[in-house]
Design an enzyme around this catalytic site. Structure first.
Site, PDB file in Angstrom:
ATOM      1  N   LYS A 185       3.583  -6.312 -48.914  1.00 14.27           N
ATOM      2  CA  LYS A 185       4.655  -6.707 -48.001  1.00 14.27           C
ATOM      3  C   LYS A 185       5.714  -5.597 -47.988  1.00 14.27           C
ATOM      4  O   LYS A 185       5.938  -4.943 -49.017  1.00 14.27           O
ATOM      5  CB  LYS A 185       5.275  -8.018 -48.506  1.00 14.27           C
ATOM      6  CG  LYS A 185       6.544  -8.467 -47.768  1.00 14.27           C
ATOM      7  CD  LYS A 185       6.277  -8.880 -46.346  1.00 14.27           C
ATOM      8  CE  LYS A 185       7.569  -9.271 -45.618  1.00 14.27           C
ATOM      9  NZ  LYS A 185       7.323  -9.525 -44.185  1.00 14.27           N
TER      10      LYS A 185
ATOM     11  N   ASN B 175       3.308  -2.084 -35.097  1.00 14.22           N
ATOM     12  CA  ASN B 175       3.942  -3.279 -35.620  1.00 14.22           C
ATOM     13  C   ASN B 175       3.959  -4.336 -34.515  1.00 14.22           C
ATOM     14  O   ASN B 175       3.541  -4.085 -33.381  1.00 14.22           O
ATOM     15  CB  ASN B 175       5.360  -2.972 -36.102  1.00 14.22           C
ATOM     16  CG  ASN B 175       5.799  -3.892 -37.242  1.00 14.22           C
ATOM     17  OD1 ASN B 175       5.551  -5.099 -37.192  1.00 14.22           O
ATOM     18  ND2 ASN B 175       6.431  -3.331 -38.241  1.00 14.22           N
TER      19      ASN B 175
ATOM     20  N   ASN C  45       6.454 -14.352 -35.059  1.00 14.96           N
ATOM     21  CA  ASN C  45       7.085 -14.548 -36.360  1.00 14.96           C
ATOM     22  C   ASN C  45       8.455 -13.902 -36.391  1.00 14.96           C
ATOM     23  O   ASN C  45       8.734 -12.934 -35.688  1.00 14.96           O
ATOM     24  CB  ASN C  45       6.222 -13.974 -37.495  1.00 14.96           C
ATOM     25  CG  ASN C  45       6.463 -12.495 -37.712  1.00 14.96           C
ATOM     26  OD1 ASN C  45       7.426 -12.101 -38.393  1.00 14.96           O
ATOM     27  ND2 ASN C  45       5.625 -11.649 -37.119  1.00 14.96           N
TER      28      ASN C  45
ATOM     29  N   GLY D 107      -3.593  -8.914 -39.145  1.00 21.52           N
ATOM     30  CA  GLY D 107      -2.426  -9.722 -39.478  1.00 21.52           C
ATOM     31  C   GLY D 107      -2.663 -11.181 -39.151  1.00 21.52           C
ATOM     32  O   GLY D 107      -3.042 -11.979 -39.999  1.00 21.52           O
TER      33      GLY D 107
ATOM     34  N   ASN E 284       7.986   1.666 -43.180  1.00 18.35           N
ATOM     35  CA  ASN E 284       8.080   0.730 -42.064  1.00 18.35           C
ATOM     36  C   ASN E 284       9.365   0.973 -41.280  1.00 18.35           C
ATOM     37  O   ASN E 284      10.446   0.601 -41.729  1.00 18.35           O
ATOM     38  CB  ASN E 284       8.033  -0.700 -42.615  1.00 18.35           C
ATOM     39  CG  ASN E 284       8.072  -1.736 -41.516  1.00 18.35           C
ATOM     40  OD1 ASN E 284       8.128  -1.398 -40.331  1.00 18.35           O
ATOM     41  ND2 ASN E 284       8.062  -2.995 -41.891  1.00 18.35           N
TER      42      ASN E 284
ATOM     43  N   CYS F 238      10.647  -3.096 -38.360  1.00 15.18           N
ATOM     44  CA  CYS F 238      10.844  -4.538 -38.529  1.00 15.18           C
ATOM     45  C   CYS F 238      11.789  -5.054 -37.447  1.00 15.18           C
ATOM     46  O   CYS F 238      12.935  -4.609 -37.361  1.00 15.18           O
ATOM     47  CB  CYS F 238      11.439  -4.874 -39.891  1.00 15.18           C
ATOM     48  SG  CYS F 238      11.813  -6.635 -40.019  1.00 15.18           S
TER      49      CYS F 238
HETATM   50  C1  DHB Z   1       9.030  -8.512 -40.893  1.00 11.75           C
HETATM   51  C2  DHB Z   1       8.381  -8.361 -39.703  1.00 11.75           C
HETATM   52  C3  DHB Z   1       7.883  -7.140 -39.358  1.00 11.75           C
HETATM   53  O1  DHB Z   1       7.217  -6.930 -38.205  1.00 11.75           O
HETATM   54  C4  DHB Z   1       8.069  -6.074 -40.201  1.00 11.75           C
HETATM   55  O2  DHB Z   1       7.613  -4.874 -39.870  1.00 11.75           O
HETATM   56  C5  DHB Z   1       8.717  -6.229 -41.390  1.00 11.75           C
HETATM   57  C6  DHB Z   1       9.206  -7.459 -41.732  1.00 11.75           C
HETATM   58  C7  DHB Z   1       9.577  -9.811 -41.279  1.00 11.75           C
HETATM   59  O3  DHB Z   1      10.118 -10.515 -40.435  1.00 11.75           O
HETATM   60  O4  DHB Z   1       9.489 -10.134 -42.492  1.00 11.75           O
END
Ligand code: DHB
Length: 310
Positions: A46, A192, A70, A270, A126, A129
């Site tokens: 994660k 992403n 999400n 995913g 990353n 997000c």
């Molecule tokens: C989350 C979602 C993402 O797409 C990412 O790259 C990192 C974190 C999240 O909401 O936890």
């Protein structure tokens, strides 16, 4: 005949070209061990932040026939916990990819420095997000991206990759490609989730998830064409010189094959992993093997980038 689905990215060998996408079944130690025990070709953590986080209020994930939305809000154990776990996770005999996030630029550097000391096989930075209220995706700003990547590159010794958001204009692909080239990024994870979508339940006359008024990142089957376009665009811009991990809309073996044709060397899953659990890896391996055999390809590399244009 089963085909050898192993692949190599930035000099690191993966026993299978299928792995989890950061975020999917990889938050807790138990989930990470589950990936180790499964047919996944790597263990991707994660995205980690400095402090442990509970994430956004629930409901924060919702799956529907076309995909998922999400807004998890980076629930994670904090980088110290993941750093400590890396040596144990490496004992599963497959690459460990540490996904590094951060809520501000210095966080990326601090996390990358400490995590690098535990020798993950690769680090995925990353920059995409979409779910932290008030924090825009760094990947949509080329100058910010370059600064973060430059700093991280300076403190780590393992190969550095970057997880990018989807881009929708060739000018943005070109601008980011120049950043990637200048910084010396060694692999790309594309893409992403498609950020800030909105799913509506007409019966309840309601949004599907609670955070950010229902806005969240889209994943699953519906984003495949966006993912393929980004894999293809960067593959062409680098003429195949920078390995790509394709992410987005892989539900069956044919979806994976399409990512390979566009230029991916491996793929991450995913939504389908969350929905189906780790047995998805076996199914996808069998399905991709069957497609490759039927088409006369002997490895994922044999069809990589071979997409025909009309
Ligand atoms: C989350 C979602 C993402 O797409 C990412 O790259 C990192 C974190 C999240 O909401 O936890």
């Amino acid at each position: 005949m089963a085909i050898d689905l192993s692949t190599t990215i930035a000099g690191v060998r993966f026993p299978s070209c299928f792995m989890n996408a950061a975020g999917a079944l990889c938050v807790t130690e138990e989930e990470l061990r589950g990936l180790g025990l499964s047919r996944a070709g790597a263990i991707v953590t994660k995205s980690m932040t400095i402090e442990p986080r509970f994430g956004n209020p629930e409901p924060r994930y919702y799956a529907f026939p076309g995909g998922s939305i999400n807004s998890m809000g980076l629930p994670n154990l904090g980088y110290a916990a993941y750093a400590k776990l890396i040596p144990t996770l490496k004992e599963f005999g497959k690459p460990v990819i540490a996904s590094v996030a951060g809520l501000c630029e210095p966080d990326f550097v601090k996390i990358a420095t400490v995590v690098n000391e535990r020798r993950p096989d690769l680090i995925e930075v990353n920059l995409s997000c979409p779910n932290i209220p008030g924090k825009p995706q760094i990947g949509y700003d080329a100058e910010d991206s370059e600064r973060v990547l430059d700093q991280v590159r300076g403190v780590i010794t393992v190969p550095m990759g970057v997880k990018l958001p989807p881009y929708f204009d060739p000018a943005h692909h070109e601008k980011m490609a120049r950043v990637i080239e200048r910084v010396g990024v060694e692999f790309l994870s594309l893409i992403n989730s498609v950020g800030n979508g909105l799913v509506v339940d007409p019966e309840r006359e309601s949004v599907a998830i609670k955070p950010k008024g229902g806005f969240g990142g889209l994943g699953g089957a519906m984003i495949k064409p966006v993912a393929l376009a980004n894999v293809r665009a960067f593959w062409k811009l680098f003429q195949g010189r920078i390995p790509i991990i394709g992410v987005g809309g892989i539900v069956n073996g044919t979806d994976a094959f399409e990512h390979l044709l566009c230029g991916a060397s491996a793929v991450q899953i995913g939504t389908v992993l969350v929905e189906e659990g780790t047995r998805a890896f076996e199914r996808l391996e069998q399905e991709l093997s069957a497609v490759l055999s039927r088409k006369g390809y002997t490895s994922p590399a044999a069809c990589r980038g071979k997409l025909k244009e009309l």
